[in-house]
Design a protein around this motif. Structure first.
Motif, PDB file in Angstrom:
ATOM      1  N   ILE A  85       0.899  -1.099   0.085  1.00 35.23           N
ATOM      2  CA  ILE A  85       0.007  -0.007  -0.074  1.00 35.23           C
ATOM      3  C   ILE A  85       0.723   1.353  -0.057  1.00 35.23           C
ATOM      4  O   ILE A  85       0.679   2.133  -0.643  1.00 35.23           O
ATOM      5  N   SER A  86       1.835   1.305   0.834  1.00 34.15           N
ATOM      6  CA  SER A  86       2.774   2.411   0.918  1.00 34.15           C
ATOM      7  C   SER A  86       3.422   2.765  -0.412  1.00 34.15           C
ATOM      8  O   SER A  86       3.259   3.842  -0.943  1.00 34.15           O
ATOM      9  N   SER A  87       3.715   1.638  -1.187  1.00 33.80           N
ATOM     10  CA  SER A  87       4.411   1.906  -2.389  1.00 33.80           C
ATOM     11  C   SER A  87       3.489   2.500  -3.465  1.00 33.80           C
ATOM     12  O   SER A  87       3.722   3.306  -4.297  1.00 33.80           O
ATOM     13  N   ALA A 100       1.432   7.047  -6.480  1.00 33.05           N
ATOM     14  CA  ALA A 100       0.022   8.009  -6.739  1.00 33.05           C
ATOM     15  C   ALA A 100       0.582   9.210  -6.576  1.00 33.05           C
ATOM     16  O   ALA A 100      -0.314  10.307  -7.423  1.00 33.05           O
ATOM     17  N   ALA A 101       1.456   9.779  -5.735  1.00 31.29           N
ATOM     18  CA  ALA A 101       1.847  11.115  -5.458  1.00 31.29           C
ATOM     19  C   ALA A 101       2.041  11.851  -6.604  1.00 31.29           C
ATOM     20  O   ALA A 101       2.827  11.486  -7.561  1.00 31.29           O
ATOM     21  N   GLY A 102       1.230  12.929  -6.787  1.00 33.64           N
ATOM     22  CA  GLY A 102       1.479  13.455  -8.099  1.00 33.64           C
ATOM     23  C   GLY A 102       0.711  13.094  -9.412  1.00 33.64           C
ATOM     24  O   GLY A 102       0.974  13.899 -10.471  1.00 33.64           O
ATOM     25  N   SER A 103       0.247  11.824  -9.420  1.00 37.83           N
ATOM     26  CA  SER A 103      -0.511  11.393 -10.547  1.00 37.83           C
ATOM     27  C   SER A 103      -1.746  11.932 -10.775  1.00 37.83           C
ATOM     28  O   SER A 103      -2.228  12.570 -10.033  1.00 37.83           O
ATOM     29  N   HIS A 133      -7.736  -6.347  -5.905  1.00 39.57           N
ATOM     30  CA  HIS A 133      -7.811  -7.382  -7.106  1.00 39.57           C
ATOM     31  C   HIS A 133      -9.120  -7.010  -8.024  1.00 39.57           C
ATOM     32  O   HIS A 133      -8.852  -6.914  -9.113  1.00 39.57           O
ATOM     33  N   ASP A 134     -10.058  -6.632  -7.379  1.00 39.68           N
ATOM     34  CA  ASP A 134     -11.365  -6.297  -8.053  1.00 39.68           C
ATOM     35  C   ASP A 134     -11.496  -4.747  -8.555  1.00 39.68           C
ATOM     36  O   ASP A 134     -12.177  -4.581  -9.497  1.00 39.68           O
ATOM     37  N   CYS A 135     -10.858  -3.776  -8.064  1.00 43.41           N
ATOM     38  CA  CYS A 135     -11.050  -2.593  -8.105  1.00 43.41           C
ATOM     39  C   CYS A 135      -9.533  -1.892  -8.642  1.00 43.41           C
ATOM     40  O   CYS A 135      -8.952  -1.560  -7.783  1.00 43.41           O
ATOM     41  N   PRO A 136      -9.427  -1.702  -9.775  1.00 38.48           N
ATOM     42  CA  PRO A 136      -8.267  -1.003 -10.302  1.00 38.48           C
ATOM     43  C   PRO A 136      -8.256   0.352  -9.656  1.00 38.48           C
ATOM     44  O   PRO A 136      -9.049   0.837  -9.149  1.00 38.48           O
ATOM     45  N   ILE A 137      -7.069   0.863  -9.038  1.00 33.91           N
ATOM     46  CA  ILE A 137      -6.824   2.200  -8.219  1.00 33.91           C
ATOM     47  C   ILE A 137      -6.283   3.234  -9.222  1.00 33.91           C
ATOM     48  O   ILE A 137      -6.875   4.052  -9.643  1.00 33.91           O
ATOM     49  N   LEU A 138      -5.002   3.010  -9.345  1.00 35.29           N
ATOM     50  CA  LEU A 138      -4.229   4.170 -10.287  1.00 35.29           C
ATOM     51  C   LEU A 138      -4.715   4.011 -11.830  1.00 35.29           C
ATOM     52  O   LEU A 138      -4.815   5.000 -12.409  1.00 35.29           O
TER      53      LEU A 138
END
Ligand code: ARG
Length: 603
Positions: free
Chosen positions: A492-494, A499-502, A561-566
């Motif tokens: 999660i940290s990575s 995500a920072a700045g994306s 697994h089910d929900c793309p985040i980035l």
């Protein structure tokens, strides 16, 4: 406590469940009244379950228990109760997917308002004081003897004591962690005797040995001396006799003996402090038997004067605990010397004067159950009003798969050695995976993985169970282990770093976007955290939290697994899922701390 249905019950009940339970209690009370039955229905005993399939709702009330009273079939009762419950919560019949409630066979199933729950999660409005917020609780743990270093049993004790203390504090209590060092008695004199006769002025520094091990080696040496000098089975050997003479010298304050005692105790305790520091264990206060045993003796003599105890013909002071279904217990030997229980009487009284606690918890192995029953009975007999607030948090044996720990023969599973070998195994794994560069500090990371593995393994079993500690299994990255949980934190940290700045971060967080099933499951688990902490505190059982952590990690994996985040289809959804991931990380870090597992950014 690791039973799946139990962990589901404990960890998946967000605060909203309590509101529904109270509403249901009102409904049932009304139904009883209408049927002409007296009595009220409390919210607490209203049975509630998690429906086996989330599609059925978030909470289910079984109606079986009311059939006899109301003289109706459970499905009929469910129908009527659902109608009343809807009225009670101020809503219309609505469709089946909307928040609300509906009868389902013999159950009334309730569906929470998902967006509202997410909103209050992000708002952080659940700031209620913990249930223990007016309690002062003293927790005693570790409590070693000073003749030998800490072993695997102490590691279980230490992590149990430290974790329970952290959990009680998280539930609102003011906690004081204490340790009694049994620094006096025949066991220490044995190490001292071997040193006197064979030490030749050596020191831990001169031998480059960790100081508590240095002392322990002389204890082992004493045992082989005693064996060699003992001619017949059952008789007191010469070495034993000399150790007793040394104890008498110590008791009479012989300066040379006292000086040696101080030196060797210093070595033992200093070495143990290194181990505690290494495992993240700490104490607010140390007590020493040598400070408290005389007070214990005084109290026993005072009790004798008050007619609470009895003087035997040989001069020993005893207490008859027959009316508590316990045996008669010696409190002072015939020669006037004190024993283990004498110092415990003094220690408890000393502590209560020092810091008047509401409760005192003793984390001590289950083989001392009888000892604590007797101790508590004696303190009650002495008329101490706090004596009914003492609790023995008893725990079972821990062994390695190869066999039992035996301290006498020196084949004990030493705590430091075990920590070293776990660390080496973790380091090897980091090397094999070629992660040395990525983690930055391979040795430090390996140490933290080792602690995570050890502590989680020891805590996931409920305290009373005897257990085998399997080093290899504990270190596995898959399955129900500490490193698996640490790995989830690192993952999660990575992701958050990436995500920072994306673009994903630039969207707006919208609670209603997190209404899918995998997200909802996660939301419920996160909001159930406080409930899990309070349940663990009430049971004084960290395995409740271990089960919670495992549940959290499984729920997060499903979501991940089910929900793309980035790569979510739009920025708002991505931002909302990121916000949810941040909540997971917050709870994960907090819960890992409570079970003494170091958090890792990368691994
Ligand atoms: N030092 C003792 C032992 O190693 C344990 C002390 C437990 N605490 C107590 N208050 N008696 O067996």
């Amino acid at each position: 406590m690791n039973d799946d249905s139990l962990s589901r019950q404990m960890t998946k009940l967000p605060p909203e469940a309590e509101i529904w339970k109270r509403r249901m209690a009102c409904v049932l009370a009304k139904m009883m009244k209408d049927a002409g039955i007296d009595g009220t229905v409390d919210a607490a005993p209203v049975a509630a379950e998690i429906p086996p399939d989330p599609a059925m709702g978030d909470l289910g009330f079984p109606m079986f228990g009311y059939a006899k009273l109301l003289r109706k079939g459970p499905p009929q009762i469910a129908q009527a109760a659902a109608v009343l419950l809807r009225a009670e919560s101020g809503e219309d019949a609505g469709d089946a997917r909307a928040p609300g409630c509906a009868a389902f066979g013999p159950y009334v199933n309730v569906r929470f308002d998902r967006a509202a729950a997410v909103r209050s999660l992000f708002a952080g409005t659940d700031t209620a004081a913990g249930p223990l917020s007016n309690q002062k609780i003293m927790v005693e743990f570790s409590s070693p003897n000073t003749n030998k270093p800490l072993h695997l049993g102490h590691l279980r004790n230490d992590v149990l004591g430290e974790s329970v203390s952290r959990i009680l504090a998280a539930a609102g209590a003011e906690v004081r962690k204490v340790c009694i060092i049994n620094d006096r008695g025949i066991h220490i004199c044995k190490s001292m005797l071997a040193y006197l006769e064979h030490g030749g002025g050596k020191t831990p520094e001169s031998e480059h040995v960790k100081s508590d091990h240095f002392v322990g080696d002389f204890y082992v040496l004493f045992n082989s001396m005693a064996k060699a000098e003992k001619k017949r089975e059952g008789e007191t050997g010469e070495a034993e006799k000399r150790a007793r003479e040394l104890l008498l010298k110590w008791e009479s304050g012989d300066p040379a003996t006292v000086a040696l005692w101080k030196k060797m105790n210093g070595w033992a305790v200093d070495g143990m402090k290194e181990t505690w520091e290494r495992t993240g264990v700490s104490f607010d206060q140390f007590y020493y038997e040598s400070q408290t045993y005389l007070l214990g003796r005084e109290e026993v003599l005072g009790g004798l004067e008050r007619g609470l105890f009895r003087k035997e013909e040989d001069g020993a002071v005893t207490v008859d605990l027959g009316d508590e279904k316990l045996d008669t217990k010696v409190l002072l030997r015939s020669d006037g010397t004190s024993i283990y229980i004498t110092q415990d009487i003094g220690t408890a009284i000393f502590r209560h004067r020092d810091w008047p606690f509401d409760r005192l918890v003793y984390v001590v192995g289950s083989e001392q159950q009888y000892h604590f029953k007797v101790l508590f009975a004696i303190l009650r007999r002495l008329g101490l009003d706090w004596a009914s607030n003492l609790y023995h948090l008893s725990y079972g044996m821990v062994n390695l798969p190869e066999g039992k720990m035996k301290s006498r023969e020196g084949t004990v599973v030493d705590a430091d050695d075990l920590l070293d070998s776990l660390r080496d195994m973790a380091l090897l794994e980091i090397r094999e995976k070629e992660r040395e560069e990525a983690v930055g500090d391979p040795a430090g990371t390996a140490e933290k993985i080792a602690l995570g593995a050890l502590h989680y393994y020891l805590l996931q079993a409920s305290p009373l169970k005897d257990m085998l500690f399997n080093p290899r299994e504990s270190l596995s990255f898959n399955g129900n282990t500490g490193p698996y949980l640490q790995y989830m934190g690192a993952r999660i940290s990575s992701m958050l770093k990436k995500a920072a700045g994306s673009a994903a971060e630039k969207g707006n967080v919208k609670s209603e976007l997190l209404a899918g099933d995998a997200e909802w499951d996660l939301v419920k688990t996160i909001t159930g955290y406080k409930g899990a902490v309070n349940a663990a505190a009430a049971a004084m059982d960290p395995s409740v939290l271990a089960a919670y952590l495992y549940e959290l990690s499984r729920s997060f994996s499903r979501f991940y697994h089910d929900c793309p985040i980035l790569n979510a289809p739009d920025a708002d959804l991505a931002a909302s899922r990121l916000a949810l991931s941040r909540e997971v990380l917050r709870v994960l870090k907090d819960a890992l701390y409570l079970v003494c597992i170091p958090f890792l950014d990368v691994m």
